[in-house]
Enzyme design. Structure first.
Site, PDB file in Angstrom:
ATOM      1  N   ASP A 190      44.844  28.238  45.894  1.00  0.00           N
ATOM      2  CA  ASP A 190      43.986  29.084  46.298  1.00  0.00           C
ATOM      3  C   ASP A 190      43.712  30.021  45.218  1.00  0.00           C
ATOM      4  O   ASP A 190      42.488  30.786  45.503  1.00  0.00           O
ATOM      5  CB  ASP A 190      44.745  30.051  47.454  1.00  0.00           C
ATOM      6  N   ASN A 191      43.962  30.088  44.030  1.00  0.00           N
ATOM      7  CA  ASN A 191      43.657  30.670  43.075  1.00  0.00           C
ATOM      8  C   ASN A 191      42.892  29.749  41.968  1.00  0.00           C
ATOM      9  O   ASN A 191      42.907  30.124  40.719  1.00  0.00           O
ATOM     10  CB  ASN A 191      44.763  31.466  42.335  1.00  0.00           C
ATOM     11  N   ARG A 232      37.294  28.037  46.403  1.00  0.00           N
ATOM     12  CA  ARG A 232      38.480  27.675  45.618  1.00  0.00           C
ATOM     13  C   ARG A 232      38.987  26.227  46.234  1.00  0.00           C
ATOM     14  O   ARG A 232      38.588  25.687  47.247  1.00  0.00           O
ATOM     15  CB  ARG A 232      39.635  28.621  46.178  1.00  0.00           C
ATOM     16  N   ASP A 235      41.019  35.387  40.015  1.00  0.00           N
ATOM     17  CA  ASP A 235      42.261  35.880  40.810  1.00  0.00           C
ATOM     18  C   ASP A 235      42.995  36.506  39.549  1.00  0.00           C
ATOM     19  O   ASP A 235      44.450  35.917  39.568  1.00  0.00           O
ATOM     20  CB  ASP A 235      42.840  35.317  41.737  1.00  0.00           C
ATOM     21  N   GLY A 275      42.012  38.243  51.878  1.00  0.00           N
ATOM     22  CA  GLY A 275      42.732  39.314  52.585  1.00  0.00           C
ATOM     23  C   GLY A 275      42.298  40.848  51.897  1.00  0.00           C
ATOM     24  O   GLY A 275      42.681  41.776  52.516  1.00  0.00           O
ATOM     25  N   ARG A 276      41.999  40.970  50.816  1.00  0.00           N
ATOM     26  CA  ARG A 276      41.526  42.222  50.266  1.00  0.00           C
ATOM     27  C   ARG A 276      40.165  42.099  49.376  1.00  0.00           C
ATOM     28  O   ARG A 276      39.889  42.611  48.443  1.00  0.00           O
ATOM     29  CB  ARG A 276      42.466  42.862  49.490  1.00  0.00           C
ATOM     30  N   GLY A 327      44.745  45.289  52.481  1.00  0.00           N
ATOM     31  CA  GLY A 327      43.314  44.801  51.736  1.00  0.00           C
ATOM     32  C   GLY A 327      43.037  45.900  50.879  1.00  0.00           C
ATOM     33  O   GLY A 327      41.585  45.790  50.440  1.00  0.00           O
TER      34      GLY A 327
END
Ligand code: AMP
Ligand code: MG
Length: 509
Positions: free
Chosen positions: A269-270, A199, A279, A102-103, A135
């Site tokens: 997701d991390n 990931r 992350d 997202g960013r 973002g």
């Protein structure tokens, strides 16, 4: 094409050439089924200035020129093919659906001649996966990511790296305490580097949407380029690959426990498929040794991601990865043994880790009791983890008086319990602990939460000297470096006890 510039590097685009992607370029945040990525351009920033730079990372990439326009997202060069990755994830134990970069925007992959590394800008504007946000990234979080990921590398902890930190010259609005009081903060972009940013959640998203074809192509791609296993045709092939993932994940967590790192947001997701720390958000460093501590304010009630729960949670996350891969196996039941293997691996790495910390030549039966007792006593009163273990390596006789500096309140020290434990340890090491081992496993300097905050406070006022000093010092975390001792080999100062950014951290970044 000048030597040592980003355009002189050998750019490749394996990921977007070999996995399915989105037909649309850029575009608003949206659901994009059936793809692994979307092409997207970084949003140009008004005044990008490079403030922090990793010479080691630059050297490894073959870079000698610092190009702030490119690393600040203002322009791209031939060979780059920017994209955002699509992934999903379990956040705090619940399936959250499509997340994605997202960013973060990947510029491309660079063939260094030794390896292929992905370069990614974090904070360079909206992507199709930005959901409700902008973002962008703020200076505070970017300094934390840059300094911590580089220091983790020098500590020998598997991690993604950082090449540069750029201030963008624009403000970003954040509600840091989520209390309805948003404020403008300085914007920044970190260029981070890793073999890939794939990931656990990169696989989960396809499995959850029943898209076995895309899942298959991502697994094939990942195994082909990132693992030394042969192929993915049979159950045994896939199991062999997943055992590597289990092993690398277990090793990473054992390192976190060794140095006192608490990730803070171990959502699936991390979790890097390479077992790299990834992350950097509301992470924290253990100062007072406390298995229940979590730096993340969002997790302050359930403490799911607390220090002492990290191995368990990585196992839970790994089980979600196994579930997501299971549609590719004829006999998915076989995956149970891979999960067992993760916990066995962790146990082994954890034993090795404690042996090193305590200067034992090898782990033998009975050592687990010694360790459990140590962990218990360490938590009786506020005791500084880093100072305790560092001083332990120079102890001349089993007497707690040598370790006084590790305690916050000299009156409360459970001296007799300590002396009993020290006596047991002293007998175990026959009065001769392996001090060399201890000093290369117990760092003298880590990025304590308040140290990062001091660097941030100064940088907010355009002064990067503290960040630069910490960056320099943390390149040699196991060396004595007497010039830094008085200032940085210290327990948490009182002002940092309850300060936001030191004792607790927000996810807002
Ligand atoms: P994190 O917990 O930082 O790993 O982020 C979870 C998800 O939120 C990821 O998909 C991020 O890319 C996304 N995200 C976090 N911050 C932002 C932001 N400022 N703008 C857009 N997306 C974001
Ligand atoms: Mg993330």
């Amino acid at each position: 094409m000048d030597k040592g510039t980003l355009s002189s590097l050998s750019w490749v685009n394996r990921f977007i050439n070999e996995t399915p992607g989105d037909n649309q370029i850029n575009g608003p945040p949206r659901q994009i089924p059936g793809v692994c990525w979307s092409k997207v351009s970084p949003t140009p920033t008004p005044n990008p200035l490079i403030r922090l730079w990793s010479f080691e990372m630059a050297e490894c990439l073959g870079l000698t020129v610092k190009e702030s326009d490119i690393l600040g997202g203002k322009k791209i060069v031939t060979g780059m093919n920017p994209y955002a990755q699509r992934y999903g994830g379990h956040q705090f134990g619940n399936w959250a659906g499509q997340l994605g970069d997202g960013r973060a925007i990947t510029l491309g992959e660079v063939n260094t001649g030794q390896e292929i590394l992905e370069l990614q800008l974090k904070g360079s504007g909206v992507t199709p996966y930005s959901r409700f946000s902008d973002g962008k990234a703020v200076l505070r979080s970017s300094i934390r990511e840059f300094l911590c990921s580089e220091s983790m590398h020098h500590l020998g902890v598997p991690t993604t790296r950082a090449l540069s930190l750029v201030t963008t010259g624009e403000n970003v609005i954040r509600d840091i305490l989520y209390n309805g009081k948003p404020a403008a903060e300085k914007g920044a972009i970190v260029c981070r580097v890793a073999p890939s940013f794939i990931r656990f959640g990169s696989f989960q998203i396809h499995s959850f949407s029943g898209d076995i074809q895309t899942l298959r192509s991502l697994v094939d791609y990942t195994v082909k380029h990132h693992f030394n296993t042969h192929n993915t045709q049979t159950d045994d092939d896939i199991i062999e690959w997943l055992r590597h993932v289990a092993d690398e994940t277990a090793l990473m967590i054992a390192h976190w426990m060794r140095v006192g790192f608490v990730h803070g947001v171990m959502n699936t997701d991390n979790m890097s498929i390479h077992g790299l720390t990834i992350d950097y958000g509301p992470y924290g460093w253990i100062e007072d040794f406390n298995f229940d501590w979590t730096p993340n304010t969002t997790d302050s009630i359930s403490k799911r991601y607390r220090f002492g729960n990290q191995a368990e949670i990585a196992g839970w996350n790994f089980a979600r990865l196994l579930e997501s891969i299971s549609p590719l196996l004829e006999t998915p039941r076989k995956l149970n043994q891979v999960l067992d293997f993760y916990f066995e691996s962790y146990q082994k790495y954890s034993n090795d880790m404690w042996s090193e910390k305590l200067g034992l030549d090898e782990f033998i039966i009975g050592d687990d009791e010694l360790i459990m007792e140590l962990v218990r006593i360490l938590q009786l009163v506020e005791t500084d983890m880093t100072i305790f273990f560092r001083l332990l390596s120079s102890i001349k006789k089993p007497d707690i008086s040598h370790l006084m500096n590790a305690f916050y309140s000299k009156e409360e020290i459970p001296e007799s319990e300590w002396n009993i434990w020290l006596e047991k340890w002293w007998i175990r090491v026959k009065g001769n602990p392996n001090r060399e081992k201890m000093n290369s496993s117990n760092p003298k300097y880590v990025l304590r939460n308040w140290m990062a905050q001091l660097a941030i406070d100064a940088a907010e006022k355009e002064d990067f000297t503290v960040a630069l000093e910490l960056h320099q010092m943390l390149k040699k975390p196991y060396s004595e470096q007497p010039e830094y001792e008085e200032k940085w080999f210290n327990k948490r100062p009182e002002w940092a006890r309850h300060r936001v950014g030191c004792s607790m951290l927000s996810c807002s970044s």
